[in-house]
Design a protein around this motif. Structure first.
Motif, PDB file in Angstrom:
ATOM      1  N   ALA A 101       0.827  -1.214   0.000  1.00  0.00           N
ATOM      2  CA  ALA A 101       0.000   0.000   0.000  1.00  0.00           C
ATOM      3  C   ALA A 101       0.858   1.260   0.000  1.00  0.00           C
ATOM      4  CB  ALA A 101      -0.929   0.006   1.208  1.00  0.00           C
ATOM      5  N   LYS A 102       2.126   1.136   0.324  1.00  0.00           N
ATOM      6  CA  LYS A 102       2.978   2.316   0.462  1.00  0.00           C
ATOM      7  C   LYS A 102       4.070   2.437  -0.597  1.00  0.00           C
ATOM      8  CE  LYS A 102       2.250   2.763   5.397  1.00  0.00           C
ATOM      9  NZ  LYS A 102       2.853   2.768   6.710  1.00  0.00           N
ATOM     10  N   GLY A 103       4.173   1.495  -1.498  1.00  0.00           N
ATOM     11  CA  GLY A 103       5.225   1.544  -2.506  1.00  0.00           C
ATOM     12  C   GLY A 103       4.918   2.509  -3.633  1.00  0.00           C
ATOM     13  N   ILE A 104       5.934   2.791  -4.416  1.00  0.00           N
ATOM     14  CA  ILE A 104       5.810   3.644  -5.601  1.00  0.00           C
ATOM     15  C   ILE A 104       5.977   2.762  -6.826  1.00  0.00           C
ATOM     16  CG2 ILE A 104       6.875   5.532  -6.884  1.00  0.00           C
ATOM     17  CD1 ILE A 104       7.775   6.653  -4.157  1.00  0.00           C
ATOM     18  N   HIS A 105       5.075   2.915  -7.795  1.00  0.00           N
ATOM     19  CA  HIS A 105       5.090   2.119  -9.019  1.00  0.00           C
ATOM     20  C   HIS A 105       5.976   2.818 -10.050  1.00  0.00           C
ATOM     21  CE1 HIS A 105       2.569   0.532 -12.649  1.00  0.00           C
ATOM     22  NE2 HIS A 105       3.737  -0.073 -12.555  1.00  0.00           N
ATOM     23  N   LEU A 106       7.025   2.126 -10.471  1.00  0.00           N
ATOM     24  CA  LEU A 106       7.914   2.640 -11.514  1.00  0.00           C
ATOM     25  C   LEU A 106       7.735   1.802 -12.774  1.00  0.00           C
ATOM     26  CD1 LEU A 106      11.201   3.130  -9.439  1.00  0.00           C
ATOM     27  CD2 LEU A 106       9.544   4.885 -10.122  1.00  0.00           C
ATOM     28  N   THR A 107       7.663   2.462 -13.917  1.00  0.00           N
ATOM     29  CA  THR A 107       7.532   1.782 -15.198  1.00  0.00           C
ATOM     30  C   THR A 107       8.787   2.016 -16.019  1.00  0.00           C
ATOM     31  OG1 THR A 107       6.419   3.703 -16.130  1.00  0.00           O
ATOM     32  CG2 THR A 107       5.009   1.989 -15.185  1.00  0.00           C
ATOM     33  N   ARG A 108       8.799   1.502 -17.235  1.00  0.00           N
ATOM     34  CA  ARG A 108       9.962   1.599 -18.121  1.00  0.00           C
ATOM     35  C   ARG A 108      10.539   3.017 -18.103  1.00  0.00           C
ATOM     36  NH1 ARG A 108       9.991   0.997 -24.612  1.00  0.00           N
ATOM     37  NH2 ARG A 108      12.245   1.064 -24.842  1.00  0.00           N
ATOM     38  N   GLY A 109      11.838   3.086 -17.821  1.00  0.00           N
ATOM     39  CA  GLY A 109      12.520   4.375 -17.752  1.00  0.00           C
ATOM     40  C   GLY A 109      12.493   4.995 -16.370  1.00  0.00           C
ATOM     41  N   GLY A 110      11.685   4.457 -15.460  1.00  0.00           N
ATOM     42  CA  GLY A 110      11.620   4.977 -14.096  1.00  0.00           C
ATOM     43  C   GLY A 110      12.941   4.778 -13.363  1.00  0.00           C
ATOM     44  N   PHE A 111      13.161   5.606 -12.358  1.00  0.00           N
ATOM     45  CA  PHE A 111      14.433   5.592 -11.631  1.00  0.00           C
ATOM     46  C   PHE A 111      14.172   5.779 -10.148  1.00  0.00           C
ATOM     47  CE2 PHE A 111      17.971   7.982  -9.744  1.00  0.00           C
ATOM     48  CZ  PHE A 111      19.029   7.130 -10.026  1.00  0.00           C
ATOM     49  N   GLY A 112      14.930   5.063  -9.331  1.00  0.00           N
ATOM     50  CA  GLY A 112      14.815   5.202  -7.887  1.00  0.00           C
ATOM     51  C   GLY A 112      16.163   5.049  -7.213  1.00  0.00           C
ATOM     52  N   VAL A 113      16.283   5.652  -6.039  1.00  0.00           N
ATOM     53  CA  VAL A 113      17.507   5.548  -5.238  1.00  0.00           C
ATOM     54  C   VAL A 113      17.131   5.056  -3.852  1.00  0.00           C
ATOM     55  CG1 VAL A 113      19.455   6.797  -4.217  1.00  0.00           C
ATOM     56  CG2 VAL A 113      18.577   7.488  -6.455  1.00  0.00           C
ATOM     57  N   ALA A 114      17.874   4.082  -3.372  1.00  0.00           N
ATOM     58  CA  ALA A 114      17.757   3.636  -1.988  1.00  0.00           C
ATOM     59  C   ALA A 114      19.058   4.043  -1.305  1.00  0.00           C
ATOM     60  CB  ALA A 114      17.546   2.130  -1.911  1.00  0.00           C
ATOM     61  N   PRO A 115      19.035   5.101  -0.507  1.00  0.00           N
ATOM     62  CA  PRO A 115      20.269   5.568   0.139  1.00  0.00           C
ATOM     63  C   PRO A 115      20.885   4.489   1.033  1.00  0.00           C
ATOM     64  CG  PRO A 115      18.530   7.216   0.332  1.00  0.00           C
ATOM     65  CD  PRO A 115      17.889   5.954  -0.189  1.00  0.00           C
ATOM     66  N   ALA A 116      22.171   4.590   1.245  1.00  0.00           N
ATOM     67  CA  ALA A 116      22.894   3.641   2.096  1.00  0.00           C
ATOM     68  C   ALA A 116      22.188   3.472   3.429  1.00  0.00           C
ATOM     69  CB  ALA A 116      24.321   4.122   2.313  1.00  0.00           C
ATOM     70  N   ARG A 117      22.061   2.237   3.860  1.00  0.00           N
ATOM     71  CA  ARG A 117      21.506   1.837   5.159  1.00  0.00           C
ATOM     72  C   ARG A 117      20.012   2.164   5.331  1.00  0.00           C
ATOM     73  NH1 ARG A 117      26.536   2.822   5.442  1.00  0.00           N
ATOM     74  NH2 ARG A 117      26.590   5.002   5.951  1.00  0.00           N
ATOM     75  N   MET A 118      19.327   2.598   4.278  1.00  0.00           N
ATOM     76  CA  MET A 118      17.889   2.856   4.392  1.00  0.00           C
ATOM     77  C   MET A 118      17.137   1.567   4.062  1.00  0.00           C
ATOM     78  SD  MET A 118      15.369   5.597   2.605  1.00  0.00           S
ATOM     79  CE  MET A 118      15.638   6.863   3.826  1.00  0.00           C
ATOM     80  N   ASN A 119      16.263   1.144   4.957  1.00  0.00           N
ATOM     81  CA  ASN A 119      15.475  -0.060   4.713  1.00  0.00           C
ATOM     82  C   ASN A 119      14.483   0.191   3.580  1.00  0.00           C
ATOM     83  OD1 ASN A 119      16.803  -1.328   6.803  1.00  0.00           O
ATOM     84  ND2 ASN A 119      15.204  -0.949   8.298  1.00  0.00           N
ATOM     85  N   HIS A 120      14.450  -0.757   2.659  1.00  0.00           N
ATOM     86  CA  HIS A 120      13.546  -0.653   1.518  1.00  0.00           C
ATOM     87  C   HIS A 120      13.165  -2.065   1.055  1.00  0.00           C
ATOM     88  CE1 HIS A 120      17.589  -0.913  -0.179  1.00  0.00           C
ATOM     89  NE2 HIS A 120      17.048  -1.426  -1.263  1.00  0.00           N
ATOM     90  N   TYR A 121      12.162  -2.132   0.188  1.00  0.00           N
ATOM     91  CA  TYR A 121      11.662  -3.403  -0.323  1.00  0.00           C
ATOM     92  C   TYR A 121      11.183  -3.178  -1.744  1.00  0.00           C
ATOM     93  CZ  TYR A 121       7.483  -1.020   1.391  1.00  0.00           C
ATOM     94  OH  TYR A 121       6.520  -0.081   1.651  1.00  0.00           O
ATOM     95  N   ALA A 122      10.943  -4.286  -2.455  1.00  0.00           N
ATOM     96  CA  ALA A 122      10.511  -4.164  -3.848  1.00  0.00           C
ATOM     97  C   ALA A 122       9.665  -5.365  -4.242  1.00  0.00           C
ATOM     98  CB  ALA A 122      11.729  -4.050  -4.755  1.00  0.00           C
ATOM     99  N   TRP A 123       8.836  -5.156  -5.278  1.00  0.00           N
ATOM    100  CA  TRP A 123       8.075  -6.254  -5.850  1.00  0.00           C
ATOM    101  C   TRP A 123       7.694  -5.903  -7.281  1.00  0.00           C
ATOM    102  CZ3 TRP A 123       5.811  -2.554  -2.876  1.00  0.00           C
ATOM    103  CH2 TRP A 123       4.597  -2.019  -3.293  1.00  0.00           C
ATOM    104  N   THR A 124       7.287  -6.919  -8.023  1.00  0.00           N
ATOM    105  CA  THR A 124       6.889  -6.734  -9.415  1.00  0.00           C
ATOM    106  C   THR A 124       5.430  -7.135  -9.598  1.00  0.00           C
ATOM    107  OG1 THR A 124       7.484  -8.974 -10.117  1.00  0.00           O
ATOM    108  CG2 THR A 124       9.242  -7.300 -10.174  1.00  0.00           C
TER     109      THR A 124
END
Length: 155
Positions: A101-124
């Motif tokens: 419910a809290k993620g951001i949807h990225l599509t082709r060409g989308g870009f994201g950064v997960a800074p060092a030591r920041m907890n993050h998760y991903a799914w498709t």
């Protein structure tokens, strides 16, 4: 002015510590060599190292090919992770637990950064290929040790 800019660029390139013989050969997508993802990622993904060596000090570039409904539980890295979506639907969120419910949807060409030591998760939500680059050595620490696929018995 144009000549001086070109001369400056040539000087910068020629004095760069990354010499032509150290550069990886250009490659088209069809020639990329894929293999199974390492055990610290959930089964089902494929990986291709494009440049550098993620296990060593220095810059690296890799691609991750994930099937539909693939998920990587909350984790972090000691260095920043930069992700570009090549194809598909990639979702990324920040936090200690995967929360769709809290993620951001990225599509082709989308870009994201997960800074060092920041907890993050991903799914498709479809077959997805992302390109990841960062500073090695690459390491991943799962927030919940039980989520680390390398801790689970192989089947």
């Amino acid at each position: 002015m144009l000549k001086s800019t070109a001369a400056m660029l040539l000087l910068l390139i020629s004095s760069s510590p990354l010499l032509a013989e150290d550069m990886p050969a250009p490659v088209n997508a069809g020639a990329i060599k894929w293999g199974p993802a390492p055990s610290f990622l959930p089964a089902g993904a494929k990986i291709a190292v494009i440049a550098g060596d993620p296990s060593k000090q220095g810059m690296f570039v890799l691609r991750l090919d994930m099937p539909k409904n693939y998920a990587i539980a909350a984790h972090n890295h000691p260095t920043s992770e930069y992700v570009t979506v090549i194809s598909g639907d990639f979702h990324i969120g920040m936090g200690d637990k995967l929360d769709k419910a809290k993620g951001i949807h990225l599509t082709r060409g989308g870009f994201g950064v997960a800074p060092a030591r920041m907890n993050h998760y991903a799914w498709t939500t479809s077959r997805t290929i992302v390109q990841v680059h960062g500073e090695g050595p690459f390491a991943i620490t799962y927030v919940n040790k039980a989520d680390d696929p390398s801790n689970k018995p192989s089947q």
